[in-house]
Design a protein around this motif. Structure first.
Motif, PDB file in Angstrom:
ATOM      1  N   UNK A 100       0.768  -1.253   0.057  1.00  0.00           N
ATOM      2  CA  UNK A 100      -0.033   0.087  -0.015  1.00  0.00           C
ATOM      3  C   UNK A 100       0.982   1.322   0.094  1.00  0.00           C
ATOM      4  N   UNK A 101       2.088   1.187   0.499  1.00  0.00           N
ATOM      5  CA  UNK A 101       2.703   2.472   0.861  1.00  0.00           C
ATOM      6  C   UNK A 101       3.389   2.701  -0.613  1.00  0.00           C
ATOM      7  N   UNK A 102       3.403   1.678  -1.526  1.00  0.00           N
ATOM      8  CA  UNK A 102       4.100   1.984  -2.745  1.00  0.00           C
ATOM      9  C   UNK A 102       3.145   2.720  -3.717  1.00  0.00           C
ATOM     10  N   UNK A 103       1.842   2.811  -3.290  1.00  0.00           N
ATOM     11  CA  UNK A 103       0.777   3.369  -4.019  1.00  0.00           C
ATOM     12  C   UNK A 103       0.523   4.749  -3.662  1.00  0.00           C
ATOM     13  N   UNK A 104       1.087   5.080  -2.496  1.00  0.00           N
ATOM     14  CA  UNK A 104       1.358   6.422  -2.163  1.00  0.00           C
ATOM     15  C   UNK A 104       2.568   6.934  -2.088  1.00  0.00           C
ATOM     16  N   UNK A 105       3.132   7.421  -3.180  1.00  0.00           N
ATOM     17  CA  UNK A 105       4.577   7.460  -3.063  1.00  0.00           C
ATOM     18  C   UNK A 105       5.355   8.789  -2.370  1.00  0.00           C
ATOM     19  N   UNK A 106       4.427   9.752  -2.293  1.00  0.00           N
ATOM     20  CA  UNK A 106       4.712  10.927  -1.452  1.00  0.00           C
ATOM     21  C   UNK A 106       4.409  10.985   0.006  1.00  0.00           C
ATOM     22  N   UNK A 107       4.783  11.864   0.821  1.00  0.00           N
ATOM     23  CA  UNK A 107       4.230  12.167   2.194  1.00  0.00           C
ATOM     24  C   UNK A 107       2.936  12.278   1.941  1.00  0.00           C
ATOM     25  N   UNK A 108       1.896  11.415   2.823  1.00  0.00           N
ATOM     26  CA  UNK A 108       0.566  11.407   2.538  1.00  0.00           C
ATOM     27  C   UNK A 108       0.075  12.740   3.225  1.00  0.00           C
ATOM     28  N   UNK A 109      -0.918  12.339   4.349  1.00  0.00           N
ATOM     29  CA  UNK A 109      -1.617  13.417   4.920  1.00  0.00           C
ATOM     30  C   UNK A 109      -0.994  13.919   6.135  1.00  0.00           C
ATOM     31  N   UNK A 110      -0.730  15.123   6.289  1.00  0.00           N
ATOM     32  CA  UNK A 110      -0.089  15.778   7.362  1.00  0.00           C
ATOM     33  C   UNK A 110      -1.050  16.615   8.223  1.00  0.00           C
TER      34      UNK A 110
END
Length: 278
Positions: A100-110
């Motif tokens: 799953x982390x590879x489908x969200x390549x950048x920093x997600x929600x901060x």
């Protein structure tokens, strides 16, 4: 062939036959998960079918406890729209095995803003957040199965990180099963889709229809998927300055000025689309 190898092959054939026999039964999803458990160790699993621009269809989950079940409901009602898998399948995600982390390549929600949407922001999660009441501390591997009619199965396997992350060898074992899993699920879905989905199919309106251009929409959707401006430029093959211009123009047309407002508007759009399909 050595006796041990022969036994292993016979057991594999028996497992496969068991899953094939379950295609016409109500316990197919549970049997499918059991089939995978013979290959890879995991603690929980969910199966959803995504319809590009519509909400997911719930097929199976084996979470226990009312809190976890409520987390599934929250996901189905709203937070699925923020799921990297949901966004990836809208962009044409191919059948395969993905972390799953590879489908969200950048920093997600901060931003703490996301807590207003039944999301808990936490660095302990692979993608930076977790749906409220969803079990925490899980590593996730997603099996994507592309079906007919622009539908994609999300078969997610979860392992508590305290028990160790998934390894490449685990993903390779699942990959070996991919063609077989797709054939079995496709056959099951053709026979049983109607029993899982009672909604009337409709073409969803694109986000910002009549207000922003298709390129501006592409940029905003990548923003919502957690991509940085640099990543968006790389994804779309345009300059960083062009990305910033598209984003600025889209924000002005939508009368917003922050990413939080963009998310708010997007979730309202999703909610309207779901209301129209119910």
């Amino acid at each position: 062939m050595a006796r041990g190898e022969e036994r292993r092959m016979r057991h594999a054939h028996e497992r496969a036959a068991c899953l094939v026999r379950a295609i016409d039964r109500d316990d197919f999803a549970e049997t499918l998960i059991g089939h995978l458990a013979e290959r890879v160790a995991f603690d929980a699993a969910t199966i959803f079918v995504h319809r590009r621009d519509q909400g997911p269809i719930h097929v199976f989950d084996n979470f226990t406890g009312e809190k976890a079940k409520n987390g599934v409901r929250e996901y189905l009602e709203k937070t699925y729209a923020l799921n990297p898998f949901y966004q990836a399948q809208r962009a044409g995600l191919a059948s395969g095995v993905y972390r799953i982390r590879d489908l969200a390549p950048d920093v997600f929600f901060q931003s703490e803003f996301y807590n207003d949407y039944r999301i808990k922001v936490t660095s302990r999660e692979e993608i930076g957040y977790v749906t409220q009441d969803w079990p925490e501390g899980l590593a996730e591997v997603d099996i994507a199965l592309r079906l007919e009619a622009d539908e994609t199965v999300e078969l997610a396997l979860y392992r508590y990180l305290r028990n160790g992350d998934f390894q490449k060898a685990d993903l390779d074992l699942i990959q070996d099963e991919l063609v077989f899993l797709l054939a079995c699920f496709s056959a099951y879905w053709r026979r049983n889709r109607a029993s899982h989905d009672q909604s009337e199919p409709r073409q969803a309106d694109p986000f910002g229809k009549g207000r922003i251009s298709s390129r501006e929409r592409q940029v905003l959707e990548l923003v919502l998927r957690g991509h940085s401006s640099e990543s968006i430029a790389s994804q779309l093959g345009i300059s960083l300055a062009t990305v910033k211009t598209h984003r600025k123009n889209a924000y002005e047309k939508l009368n917003i000025s922050t990413q939080a407002e963009l998310l708010n508007l997007y979730l309202k759009h999703i909610g309207t689309e779901l209301a129209q399909t119910s």
